[in-house]
Write an enzyme that holds these catalytic residues in place. Structure first.
Site, PDB file in Angstrom:
ATOM      1  N   ARG A  28       0.824  -1.212   0.000  1.00  0.00           N
ATOM      2  CA  ARG A  28       0.000   0.000   0.000  1.00  0.00           C
ATOM      3  C   ARG A  28       0.862   1.268   0.000  1.00  0.00           C
ATOM      4  NH1 ARG A  28      -4.295  -2.381   4.260  1.00  0.00           N
ATOM      5  NH2 ARG A  28      -5.697  -3.312   2.747  1.00  0.00           N
ATOM      6  N   LYS A  65     -20.034 -17.267   0.211  1.00  0.00           N
ATOM      7  CA  LYS A  65     -21.479 -17.139   0.368  1.00  0.00           C
ATOM      8  C   LYS A  65     -22.181 -16.300  -0.689  1.00  0.00           C
ATOM      9  CE  LYS A  65     -21.648 -17.818   5.314  1.00  0.00           C
ATOM     10  NZ  LYS A  65     -21.877 -17.199   6.609  1.00  0.00           N
ATOM     11  N   GLY A 124     -10.724  -8.789  -2.488  1.00  0.00           N
ATOM     12  CA  GLY A 124     -10.380  -9.750  -1.447  1.00  0.00           C
ATOM     13  C   GLY A 124      -9.610 -10.969  -1.877  1.00  0.00           C
ATOM     14  N   GLY A 160     -13.199  -4.179   0.261  1.00  0.00           N
ATOM     15  CA  GLY A 160     -14.591  -3.787   0.502  1.00  0.00           C
ATOM     16  C   GLY A 160     -15.057  -2.693  -0.441  1.00  0.00           C
TER      17      GLY A 160
HETATM   18  P1  AMP Z   1     -15.342 -14.513   0.095  1.00  0.00           P
HETATM   19  O1  AMP Z   1     -14.670 -13.824   1.242  1.00  0.00           O
HETATM   20  O2  AMP Z   1     -16.825 -14.531   0.164  1.00  0.00           O
HETATM   21  O3  AMP Z   1     -14.815 -14.089  -1.246  1.00  0.00           O
HETATM   22  O4  AMP Z   1     -14.972 -16.043   0.268  1.00  0.00           O
HETATM   23  C1  AMP Z   1     -13.669 -16.505   0.262  1.00  0.00           C
HETATM   24  C2  AMP Z   1     -13.621 -17.815   0.984  1.00  0.00           C
HETATM   25  O5  AMP Z   1     -14.508 -18.729   0.377  1.00  0.00           O
HETATM   26  C3  AMP Z   1     -12.261 -18.462   0.980  1.00  0.00           C
HETATM   27  O6  AMP Z   1     -11.747 -18.435   2.280  1.00  0.00           O
HETATM   28  C4  AMP Z   1     -12.546 -19.886   0.526  1.00  0.00           C
HETATM   29  O7  AMP Z   1     -11.887 -20.845   1.305  1.00  0.00           O
HETATM   30  C5  AMP Z   1     -14.049 -19.999   0.699  1.00  0.00           C
HETATM   31  N1  AMP Z   1     -14.607 -21.024  -0.183  1.00  0.00           N
HETATM   32  C6  AMP Z   1     -14.444 -21.130  -1.497  1.00  0.00           C
HETATM   33  N2  AMP Z   1     -15.064 -22.218  -1.976  1.00  0.00           N
HETATM   34  C7  AMP Z   1     -15.657 -22.830  -0.929  1.00  0.00           C
HETATM   35  C8  AMP Z   1     -16.445 -24.001  -0.787  1.00  0.00           C
HETATM   36  N3  AMP Z   1     -16.746 -24.778  -1.847  1.00  0.00           N
HETATM   37  N4  AMP Z   1     -16.899 -24.324   0.454  1.00  0.00           N
HETATM   38  C9  AMP Z   1     -16.602 -23.541   1.505  1.00  0.00           C
HETATM   39  N5  AMP Z   1     -15.848 -22.405   1.424  1.00  0.00           N
HETATM   40  C10 AMP Z   1     -15.388 -22.067   0.230  1.00  0.00           C
END
Ligand code: AMP
Length: 401
Positions: A35, A198, A354, A377
């Protein structure tokens, strides 16, 4: 509107909101200076023009109280090495020390102010505090994309005190230009790749992208909710049952808008959420009871790669699987490589928000991506189609009256 290229900083004191929120070890040594490096072009342009720079930033979460462990002093010293010039330091961001040091600043000199968030007024967007900050400089430059989604004193409110002298720094401009290339008027076909854990955290992103993209690839944990919404068996996979209807609505909206939707057809499954779990491979809609889909399988990878290779514009947000664990990172690696290859062939690619940024860095592919965003974010909210207050404050002439 003024830009870093059109504005002359000669003889001006530029008050620059930067993001010096860098990780440090227990002794205050900067452990990752990405950064700090990212703001160097903006500072150098100001100095080259014959201006001086007053840099203001937050560091950590001191929650409105002075906390010596979150002082910007060690970061200012590190910045001095990066810039190759001495960097002065004010022990508070407002008040007598900052005022005296800012007043005495000469062309070519740099002053770093102490952590803005030592004052609760910063995050509250307090007007009097914003005014005090504004009195330190002649021109306001916002180069802190990572906080552009926050209406804080130094990111947003302050802009009104510089109706004719406010502009984006080089880093912030690059972020805005990159999103513009993807969501503004992209070269087609434009493919968005969305993954991560999610659906709930990406609903608005998906909805907004459906209005722009030609093809939409959904992977990661969130894909399970889409598989189940279409009647598939998802075993013990991460599924948001309360969002099955939302997933169906998104599938329906994509069809209505003519967006080609790609959902995994096969998966790497495991009998536990662990690096040393037993693993297997099966159809994405036939995950056995007690097993969970933790990565996309080879058929899905093939289909996703084909879509990526025929695209002229690519946006990627979120990993395809649990890439932090070796047995479940092949899908994310394959997609990262496909995005890099498509970029080599002339596509424009933006990776932002992220974990996908962490993935391209981890796999050594960042240099083959057109633009890797610095703001997690902030980028996510931008992709949701929201107006970011830090951006609006610079663009909006009405708000400055
Ligand atoms: P996000 O912060 O929503 O972009 O999610 C990132 C996280 O999603 C990472 O830490 C991954 O380990 C998790 N992730 C990706 N695929 C899966 C999956 N099939 N089941 C559970 N967690 C997952």
């Amino acid at each position: 509107m003024q830009t870093m290229n059109t504005y002359s900083f000669a003889g001006k004191k530029a008050l620059v909101r930067v993001d010096l929120n860098v990780p440090q070890d227990a002794n205050g040594i900067v452990t990752d200076d990405t950064r700090a490096r990212a703001i160097v072009p903006t500072v150098q342009k100001i100095l080259k023009d014959g201006g001086s720079a007053i840099l203001m930033s937050h560091l950590g979460r001191p929650k409105g109280k002075v906390n010596p462990a979150m002082s910007l002093k060690p970061v200012a010293e590190h910045l001095s090495d990066l810039l190759g010039v001495p960097v002065q330091f004010a022990t508070d961001c407002v008040g007598p020390d900052a005022t005296a040091k800012a007043a005495a600043l000469k062309p070519g000199e740099v002053l770093v102010l102490e952590n803005l968030r030592f004052h609760p007024e910063e995050e509250a967007g307090d007007e009097a505090f914003s005014r005090s900050l504004s009195e330190l400089g002649d021109v306001f430059v916002n180069d802190a994309f990572g906080t552009a989604h926050r209406a804080h004193a130094s990111t947003t409110v302050i802009a009104k005190f510089f109706p004719d002298d406010k502009l984006f720094g080089s880093l912030m401009q690059a972020e805005i230009d990159s999103v513009g290339k993807v969501l503004g008027n992209p070269q087609r076909p434009m493919t968005a790749i969305v993954g991560g854990s999610k659906v709930s955290s990406k609903i608005d992103v998906l909805r907004n992208l459906i209005g722009t993209c030609d093809e939409l690839i959904i992977g990661g944990g969130m894909a399970n909710t889409f598989v189940k919404a279409q009647g598939g068996q998802t075993g013990a996979s991460l599924v948001e049952d309360d969002l099955l209807d939302t997933a169906r609505t998104i599938i329906h909206e994509a069809a209505q808008k003519g967006v080609k939707l790609h959902i995994p057809t096969d998966a790497v499954v495991a009998d536990a959420f662990a690096e040393n779990a037993n693993t297997d491979h099966c159809a994405a809609d036939a995950v056995p009871d007690g097993w969970m889909a933790l990565d996309i399988g080879p058929k899905s990878i093939g289909g996703f790669q084909a879509a990526i290779h025929r695209s002229r514009t690519l946006l990627w947000n979120g990993p395809m699987g649990v890439f932090e664990m070796k047995p479940f990172q092949l899908g994310t690696i394959a997609i990262a490589e496909a995005v890099a290859e498509a970029t080599d062939k002339g596509a424009f690619s933006l990776v932002g928000g992220g974990d996908s940024v962490a993935a391209v860095n981890q796999f050594g592919l960042a240099s083959r991506i057109s633009y890797v965003s610095t703001g997690g974010g902030a980028m996510l909210e931008y992709l949701e189609g929201k107006v970011l207050p830090g951006i609006a404050a610079i663009q909006d002439r009405a708000s400055s009256n």
